[in-house]
Structures are given as structure tokens and as C-alpha cells.
Design a protein around this motif. Structure first.
Motif, PDB file in Angstrom:
ATOM      1  N   VAL A  66       0.861  -1.184   0.000  1.00 37.50           N
ATOM      2  CA  VAL A  66       0.000   0.000   0.000  1.00 37.50           C
ATOM      3  C   VAL A  66       0.897   1.232   0.000  1.00 37.50           C
ATOM      4  CG1 VAL A  66      -1.764   1.302   1.225  1.00 37.50           C
ATOM      5  CG2 VAL A  66      -1.825  -1.197   1.243  1.00 37.50           C
ATOM      6  N   CYS A  67       0.802   2.031  -1.040  1.00 38.26           N
ATOM      7  CA  CYS A  67       1.647   3.221  -1.149  1.00 38.26           C
ATOM      8  C   CYS A  67       1.015   4.355  -0.346  1.00 38.26           C
ATOM      9  CB  CYS A  67       1.783   3.631  -2.618  1.00 38.26           C
ATOM     10  SG  CYS A  67       3.048   4.899  -2.901  1.00 38.26           S
ATOM     11  N   PRO A  68       1.771   4.995   0.565  1.00 42.01           N
ATOM     12  CA  PRO A  68       1.224   6.110   1.347  1.00 42.01           C
ATOM     13  C   PRO A  68       0.719   7.231   0.443  1.00 42.01           C
ATOM     14  CG  PRO A  68       3.305   5.370   2.264  1.00 42.01           C
ATOM     15  CD  PRO A  68       3.156   4.678   0.949  1.00 42.01           C
ATOM     16  N   GLN A  69      -0.269   7.933   0.915  1.00 33.62           N
ATOM     17  CA  GLN A  69      -0.874   9.009   0.130  1.00 33.62           C
ATOM     18  C   GLN A  69       0.156  10.049  -0.295  1.00 33.62           C
ATOM     19  OE1 GLN A  69      -4.029  11.051   2.170  1.00 33.62           O
ATOM     20  NE2 GLN A  69      -4.750  12.122   0.342  1.00 33.62           N
ATOM     21  N   ASN A  70       0.126  10.400  -1.555  1.00 31.91           N
ATOM     22  CA  ASN A  70       0.989  11.411  -2.172  1.00 31.91           C
ATOM     23  C   ASN A  70       2.451  10.966  -2.331  1.00 31.91           C
ATOM     24  OD1 ASN A  70      -1.175  13.257  -2.392  1.00 31.91           O
ATOM     25  ND2 ASN A  70      -0.844  13.956  -0.287  1.00 31.91           N
ATOM     26  N   GLY A  75       7.932  -0.699  -7.080  1.00 30.65           N
ATOM     27  CA  GLY A  75       8.398  -1.937  -6.478  1.00 30.65           C
ATOM     28  C   GLY A  75       8.508  -1.769  -4.971  1.00 30.65           C
ATOM     29  N   HIS A  76       9.700  -2.022  -4.450  1.00 32.64           N
ATOM     30  CA  HIS A  76       9.941  -1.884  -3.006  1.00 32.64           C
ATOM     31  C   HIS A  76      10.606  -0.549  -2.670  1.00 32.64           C
ATOM     32  CE1 HIS A  76       8.575  -5.834  -1.932  1.00 32.64           C
ATOM     33  NE2 HIS A  76       9.399  -6.416  -2.786  1.00 32.64           N
ATOM     34  N   GLU A  92       5.561  -1.145   5.416  1.00 30.87           N
ATOM     35  CA  GLU A  92       5.860  -2.342   4.631  1.00 30.87           C
ATOM     36  C   GLU A  92       7.219  -2.922   5.032  1.00 30.87           C
ATOM     37  OE1 GLU A  92       6.064  -5.452   2.703  1.00 30.87           O
ATOM     38  OE2 GLU A  92       4.195  -4.321   2.378  1.00 30.87           O
ATOM     39  N   GLN A  93       7.225  -4.110   5.646  1.00 30.93           N
ATOM     40  CA  GLN A  93       8.452  -4.710   6.146  1.00 30.93           C
ATOM     41  C   GLN A  93       9.406  -5.128   5.036  1.00 30.93           C
ATOM     42  OE1 GLN A  93       7.816  -7.761   9.084  1.00 30.93           O
ATOM     43  NE2 GLN A  93       6.376  -6.530  10.261  1.00 30.93           N
ATOM     44  N   GLN A 115      14.611  -5.672   5.547  1.00 32.22           N
ATOM     45  CA  GLN A 115      15.149  -5.795   4.194  1.00 32.22           C
ATOM     46  C   GLN A 115      15.584  -4.452   3.612  1.00 32.22           C
ATOM     47  OE1 GLN A 115      12.866  -8.281   1.490  1.00 32.22           O
ATOM     48  NE2 GLN A 115      11.950  -9.409   3.173  1.00 32.22           N
ATOM     49  N   LEU A 116      15.507  -3.410   4.410  1.00 30.03           N
ATOM     50  CA  LEU A 116      15.836  -2.068   3.937  1.00 30.03           C
ATOM     51  C   LEU A 116      17.328  -1.947   3.642  1.00 30.03           C
ATOM     52  CD1 LEU A 116      14.577   0.761   3.454  1.00 30.03           C
ATOM     53  CD2 LEU A 116      15.256   1.342   5.793  1.00 30.03           C
TER      54      LEU A 116
END
Length: 245
Positions: A66-70, A75-76, A92-93, A115-116
Motif C-alpha cells: 500500500v503506497c502512502p498518500q501522495n 516496487g519496493h 511495509e516490512q 530488508q531495507l
């Protein structure tokens, strides 16, 4: 829907014909990451169907993102820049790259980003880094906290960043570098502390930086530095430093 995976799905093995020394192409389908040089194609109707078809789960990997608003998400990778945000709105983990520059973040509070790999927090309003702030970012390779309002960080601020390669703290308000400030960063190769207000550093400030290659201390207020401060930094090849008269 599985071509060149080493298993004959068609009655006469048509799906495996001509696969030797042939680059697999998947027009209109998803090409999975291969294992042992064997990959497969997955039809669109099987993507995000709740069943893993790719060896590494590529077909189900981004289904719940889910992409945060704006923000912009590819991908990741999450890009939330110049939005006047005071917190990082990402949960998102599996996130691997966060671009969060030019916001209003003043304190670092991060979720579980195991995984960042890339984190850009430059041009915010961060004034300190508390202990274990990055403990749940153990795979991080690149960390940019430049051009904030950072005046100090605790001795355990970077604890857990065992894989970090690049740390940029340029353009902050740091005046003192305490002993063992970077002790947990054994893998780091580049450390940028330029354009701060650094006047004093302990002879043990850089203890533990076994793989550091580049160190920038330029444009500070340093008028003395211990000769032994670089002792045991056997991989250090480049140091930028100037002294106050």
C-alpha cells in the motif's frame, strides 16, 4: 504456464523444447527470478492469486503493498520527498529503499525494515539520534542524515547496522565526537562528517572502523587531533581535513 523450468508440463514436453542455451523471454507474462540458471514464466492470471508459483515468490511479492498518500512507490522503493511530513508513513516490512528528504522529521522512529538497503533522511529537522534507532534495519547499506539539525547522537545510536557501507552526516551541528561513536560500524567504507561544527574528537572516536576507506572531516572547527586517532584503520586511504588557525 511454466516454460523452461526443467519439468515437462506439456504431454510431449513442448514447454521444455529448445530451452538449452536459450534466453527465456516472457512476453505479456512475469519472468520469475531464476534458480540454478532456470527460470519460469507466469501468466498474468496467476499473479497475486494467493499461490506462489515463482521459486522466490515474485508473483506474490508486491500484492499487499500500500503506497502512502501522495508518495511514489516503484516496487519496493518508496519516495516521500518534500511533503512536510513529521513521521515516516511506511509500514511495509519488505521495503528496500526509502527516500524521505526535505520533510519535517525531527526524531527518528522506524518500524521493522529488515530488508531495507537504502535510507535517505537528508534535509529534515532531526536534532538527535537515540540509542538503537536503527536496530530493526540490520541490512541497511546506505544511510544519509545530512543537512539536519543534529547536535549529538548516543554511543548506541548506530547499533545493529552491521552491514552499513556509507554513512553521511554532513552539514549538521555536531561539535563533539565522543569515544567509540561508531564502534558498531565495522563494515563501513565511507563516513562523511564534513560541514559540521566539530571542535573536539576523542582519540578513540573511530575505534572499530576496520574497513573505512574514505573519511571527510573538512569544513569543521578542528584545531587539534590526536596522532593516534587513525591507528588500526588499515583500510583508510583518503582523509579530508582542515584545521582552524
Amino acid at each position: 504456464y511454466m516454460y523452461c523450468d526443467g519439468i515437462s508440463d506439456c504431454p510431449f514436453g513442448d514447454d521444455e523444447a529448445l530451452c538449452v542455451n536459450r534466453t527465456l523471454v516472457c512476453p505479456g507474462q512475469l519472468k520469475c527470478r531464476g534458480i540454478n540458471n532456470v527460470s519460469i514464466c507466469v501468466s498474468q492470471k496467476y499473479i497475486c492469486d494467493g499461490i506462489i508459483h515463482c521459486h522466490f515468490g515474485d508473483d506474490e511479492d508486491l500484492c499487499s503493498v500500500v503506497c502512502p498518500q501522495n508518495c511514489t512507490c516503484i516496487g519496493h522503493m518508496y519516495v516521500c520527498e518534500n511533503m512536510s511530513l513529521s513521521f515516516v508513513p511506511i509500514n511495509e516490512q519488505k521495503c528496500k529503499s526509502i527516500h524521505f528528504s526535505r520533510n519535517k522529521l525531527n526524531h527518528i522512529i522506524l518500524g521493522q525494515f529488515f530488508q531495507l538497503l537504502y535510507l535517505d533522511l537528508s534535509w529534515n529537522a532531526i536534532h538527535n539520534i537515540s540509542s538503537f534507532a536503527f536496530l530493526k534495519c540490520s541490512q541497511l547499506l546506505y544511510l544519509d542524515i545530512s543537512f539536519n539539525k543534529l547536535t549529538f547522537f548516543t554511543i548506541n545510536a548506530f547499533r545493529g547496522l552491521n552491514n552499513l557501507r556509507t554513512l553521511t552526516l554532513q552539514g549538521n551541528l555536531l561539535s563533539v565526537l565522543r569515544q567509540k561513536s561508531f564502534l558498531s560500524l565495522a563494515m563501513i567504507s565511507s563516513l562523511n562528517l564534513g560541514n559540521n561544527h566539530i571542535e573536539y574528537s576523542s582519540k578513540f572516536t573511530f575505534l572499530g572502523l576496520l574497513n573505512i576507506n574514505f573519511l571527510n572531516l573538512s569544513n569543521n572547527k578542528i584545531n587539534f587531533i590526536y596522532p593516534s586517532i587513525f591507528k588500526d584503520l588499515n583500510q583508510l586511504h583518503f582523509v579530508l581535513i582542515d584545521f582552524e588557525e
